[in-house]
Design an enzyme around this catalytic site. Structure first.
Site, PDB file in Angstrom:
ATOM      1  N   HIS A 138      13.850  57.773  35.662  1.00  0.00           N
ATOM      2  CA  HIS A 138      13.368  58.358  34.448  1.00  0.00           C
ATOM      3  C   HIS A 138      11.876  58.458  34.485  1.00  0.00           C
ATOM      4  CE1 HIS A 138      13.012  59.118  30.224  1.00  0.00           C
ATOM      5  NE2 HIS A 138      14.250  59.492  30.335  1.00  0.00           N
ATOM      6  N   LYS A 543      17.899  70.559  22.892  1.00  0.00           N
ATOM      7  CA  LYS A 543      16.684  71.358  23.052  1.00  0.00           C
ATOM      8  C   LYS A 543      16.979  72.830  22.726  1.00  0.00           C
ATOM      9  CE  LYS A 543      13.959  72.751  26.827  1.00  0.00           C
ATOM     10  NZ  LYS A 543      14.635  73.301  27.876  1.00  0.00           N
TER      11      LYS A 543
END
Length: 876
Positions: A138, A543
């Site tokens: 990440h 998104k």
């Protein structure tokens, strides 16, 4: 301040005091005084003093360049230490009942008894329990491995200091040790200087296994076994494997050109090396423990005529593991490996160890068998010979590119231009054919060759070493068949799970149709042996359409997939790609799992755990045990006491909420002409791209707008300036719209009776609590052109209106009323996050004035980004 969190507060102030000593020693009294002034002003400004807020802003604006980094680091470290004290508090003996997860498993068992669930059904559900956590790298996990090791040690010190009977000298020694660790952390480089390579990321993942899960998993299974014994009268079978780990680090090549087939091969060797290394430590410990002489005939046969039979068997394993390490070392260096028997399969460990276990029980030494030996047996089941199973992930168009190039070479047209039906006919034909498809003399382009080489690496491995092959941006049945064909062509000798990932709104809505089409193909039905894995994408759908709309699309897709697989008698495993943030599906695990559709956890849980969330949920053995307890209880509860089927009027209203919120979200993100310039100016988005945060680029396409940004930088940027826009935009507006249309009573009913809906609202409350409109306004004024101010103002007004709408439906007076600990924990950190935000705005202002950014300012900026991420917790 209330007495409630006294133990936590005293740890926070002790760690803060020790950090102060370190800062004084490193930078002198003057800097420490400045940090203290800023902290106190931040506290009073938070409490509502405008005068102190202005003083705080001036204090930060007047800092000379050379003080920016140490001041930013001070607050960043305060936050790391606060996070640690808080994480420790949840497992400490002083933990309040509403903070510590009450014993989730025991609570569940009493719930099951009250609901008259039979012990037979419970035992069956336990046998089928399957928790697979997939560790993923990440970019926002800014903590380096160095820091993670120090965190574990700091926790050990806190634990020692808590003992009531600790002697004065022991306390003194432990406090000195704490101060040394804090000083070591201060003087280490918090931030990576170069981008981590995919190999670094994989090593980070292995460090989590070694420091936490290696102890945590057997510990959880031991506790779980005792609870089962108490409730059902029978424990967990020795060979049960309710928990296992997979990983994307080194296997996820979607949009990451640095993950090549060579890297994947190297990571798989490293993973086996780490497993052998950890088992060797276990075996050495067992050699020192198992000095017993009495044994069964089976063990006698394995041991030969040695006086200490158990040790004799363990020493054979020690040799096997030593040879394995030597051989893997040679392979990683590209040398010829010595020709010795090495560990390739977990049974090589399991069989002799299990024989020892049975023998000890048979000879009246069960108490010894059930100690370290049992832990090692549990590890062999959980980690196998490979430590973690590696997933491969690749974007769907990379596979169709291979087939296009190939069909053009063969002179049969361009695969990409064919209709879906023609593609399927071609693929099924080739999959059923006995002859190879790839011509010997064909020289594909480097990109195509890379995809083929990756499939060859898969074919070289054992089935146990691999998880699934995930196809991102999967849209059609041919996307799935194409991967099966490429694996077949590479000579893959086993059936690998090929898992389509549906991630945009349209793809989620069409997922059922795609799977129905696949199941109607005879070859496919025969090949998958009634088992199918499908991955639900959280980040890209949010998104694309905003959280409310994406959440409903995910729920509906899961429901439809469960239904179609049930009809076809196919076992479905849903794989959840949820990240740490709310915009990416990150509700607290227990609530999130119970808010899924009925029957969606029948095939167990497979979920990605990302960088910084790995640290919060799994970073310490005791914390990992808590997390596994929550996962296990939630899955058992969802399967034995399924949530209600939503009423038709709830569904109808959800459709409205989804449509209105999607439109409201897109009107801003796509419809506002100033939106992209505003986003770029008011957040550190452009600067984030330059930071060495993860091994993959921040954009899929370097020139595009918002749609080409990866979901992680998109959310991460907004959480930095405290507007956290993607995590709430559209949702509250849709709720207010429904209230205006007369649906308040229905919304309240959904909130009371439908876990899916109440979890959504709970997530929104947490986001609203973390937002800071005043701070977002400060970024606007410091960083954006005046012409963009009205847009920021409109968004903040919308946020305030949304909060009112949500509180109205929930009948609450203020945010997070039902989660006082969550709200307290955010409050505790805000005092340190606010100055970091102001520092960041100041740094962005200064660096944007310069042609060439000075390394000094760049480092300070990176520290603020890391610190705010630590303070906001679920960041990206």
């Amino acid at each position: 301040m209330n007495e409630k969190y006294a133990a936590l507060k005293s740890n926070v102030s002790m760690l803060g005091h020790l950090l102060g000593n370190t800062i004084r020693d490193a930078h002198g009294e003057e800097l420490l005084a400045k940090v203290e002034t800023i902290r106190k002003l931040s506290k009073t400004a938070r409490a509502g003093s405008d005068e102190d807020r202005n003083a705080l802003i001036e204090e930060i604006k007047s800092l000379p360049d050379d003080q920016l980094t140490p001041v930013a680091r001070a607050f960043s470290q305060f936050l790391n230490l606060t996070n640690m004290a808080e994480q420790y508090h949840t497992i400490s003996r002083h933990c309040e009942a509403h903070v510590c997860e009450p014993d989730a498993i025991s609570t569940l068992f009493s719930k099951l008894s009250q609901s008259n669930v039979s012990k037979l059904d419970t035992a069956q559900a336990v046998r089928e329990l399957n928790i697979e956590l997939v560790l993923t790298a990440h970019p926002t996990e800014i903590a380096r491995r160095t820091m993670i090791n120090k965190l574990v040690k700091i926790n050990e010190c806190l634990s020692k200091l808590e003992l009531g009977d600790i002697s004065f000298s022991e306390r003194d020694k432990t406090e000195r040790r704490l101060e040394q660790l804090i000083a070591q952390a201060w003087h280490s480089d918090v931030i990576r200087q170069e981008r981590p390579t995919p190999l670094d990321e994989a090593k980070w993942g292995f460090a989590v296994v070694e420091n936490s899960l290696w102890q945590g998993i057997p510990e959880f299974l031991r506790e779980f076994d005792q609870r089962l014994e108490g409730h059902l009268g029978e424990g967990l079978p020795i060979d049960a494997r309710p928990v296992h780990m997979s990983s994307w680090m080194g296997g996820d090549r979607d949009g990451n050109p640095f993950v090549t087939h060579k890297i994947t091969r190297e990571v798989m060797l490293l993973s086996r090396w780490k497993a052998a290394d950890l088992y060797l430590k276990d075996i050495n410990e067992l050699i020192s423990e198992l000095s017993m002489v009495k044994c069964t005939d089976e063990v006698r046969e394995l041991a030969g005529d040695q006086h200490e039979p158990y040790r004799a068997i363990l020493k054979q394993l020690r040799t096997l593991l030593g040879d394995t390490l030597e051989s893997l070392d040679a392979q990683m260096k590209g040398e010829l490996a010595p020709n010795k028997v090495i560990l390739t399969d977990a049974d090589q460990l399991w069989n002799p160890l299990y024989a020892c276990y049975q023998s000890l029980h048979a000879c009246g030494m069960g108490i010894i068998a059930d100690g370290s030996l049992l832990d090692t047996l549990r590890r062999v089941k959980a980690f196998g010979a490979h430590l973690v199973r590696l997933d491969i992930r690749q974007e769907s168009t990379r596979h169709s590119d291979v087939l296009s190039e190939l069909t053009r070479y063969l002179g049969i047209g361009d695969y990409d231009q064919w209709s879906e039906q023609d593609k399927i006919s071609f693929l099924v034909n080739e999959l059923s054919s006995k002859r190879p498809l790839l011509p010997r003399k064909w020289e594909p382009s480097p990109e195509v060759q890379e995809v083929i080489d990756t499939c060859k690496v898969v074919a070289e491995q054992s089935k146990e070493a691999l998880g699934s092959y995930v196809i991102s941006m999967a849209r059609t049945a041919s996307d799935v068949l194409a991967v099966h064909l490429l694996l077949q062509e590479a000579g893959c000798p086993f059936r690998m799970d090929v898992c389509p990932l549906f991630e945009t709104l349209d793809d989620l809505n069409r997922s059922k149709e795609v799977m129905e089409q696949l199941f109607s193909i005879d070859w496919y039905r025969g090949f998958i042996q009634n088992h199918q894995m499908v991955m639900i994408g959280y980040s890209d759908s949010a998104k694309d359409a905003g959280v409310m709309s994406a959440g409903w699309a995910q729920y509906s897709a899961m429901e439809a997939l469960v239904e179609v697989c049930e009809k076809e008698s196919i076992e479905l495993t849903l794989f959840h790609g949820r990240g740490g943030t709310i915009g990416r599906g990150g509700a607290p695990a227990h609530a999130a799992l119970l808010s899924q559709p009925p029957k969606s956890l029948k095939g167990g849980l497979r979920v990605t755990e990302q960088g910084e969330m790995i640290r919060f949920k799994l970073g310490l053995p005791e914390v990992a045990v808590n997390s596994f307890n929550l996962y296990a209880s939630a899955i058992l509860e969802a399967n034995l006491l399924p949530p209600p089927e939503p009423k038709q009027e709830w569904r109808d209203l959800m459709e409205v909420l989804s449509e209105v919120s999607c439109e409201a979200y897109r009107n801003v993100v796509r419809g506002e002409k100033d939106f992209v310039p505003y986003f770029r100016a008011a957040t550190p988005e452009l600067e984030l791209g330059k930071l060495p945060l993860g091994s993959r680029p921040a954009k899929r396409n370097p020139n595009g707008g918002v749609e080409s940004l990866r979901a992680i930088p998109w959310i991460f940027s907004w959480s930095q300036n405290r507007l956290v826009l993607p995590a709430w935009l559209g949702a509250g507006e849709a709720i207010q719209y429904s209230i205006d249309k007369g649906h308040q009573a229905l919304l309240e009913e959904m909130c009371r009776e439908w876990p899916f809906f109440s979890t959504r609202l709970g997530m929104l409350e947490m986001v609203y609590t973390k937002c800071n409109p005043q701070m977002s306004e400060y970024y606007d004024q410091r960083l954006t052109d005046k012409s963009l101010w009205p847009l920021g103002e409109r968004l903040r007004n919308q946020l305030q209106a949304d909060i009112k709408a949500v509180l109205n439906v929930e009948n609450n007076d203020h945010l997070m009323e039902r989660d006082p600990w969550g709200s307290e924990s955010i409050r505790l950190r805000n005092i340190y996050v606010d100055p970091l935000n102001m520092l960041q705005a100041e740094l962005l202002f200064r660096t944007r004035q310069q042609e060439e950014t000075s390394p000094e300012l760049e480092e300070a900026l990176m520290v603020t980004i890391a610190g705010i991420a630590a303070g906001m917790r679920n960041t990206g």
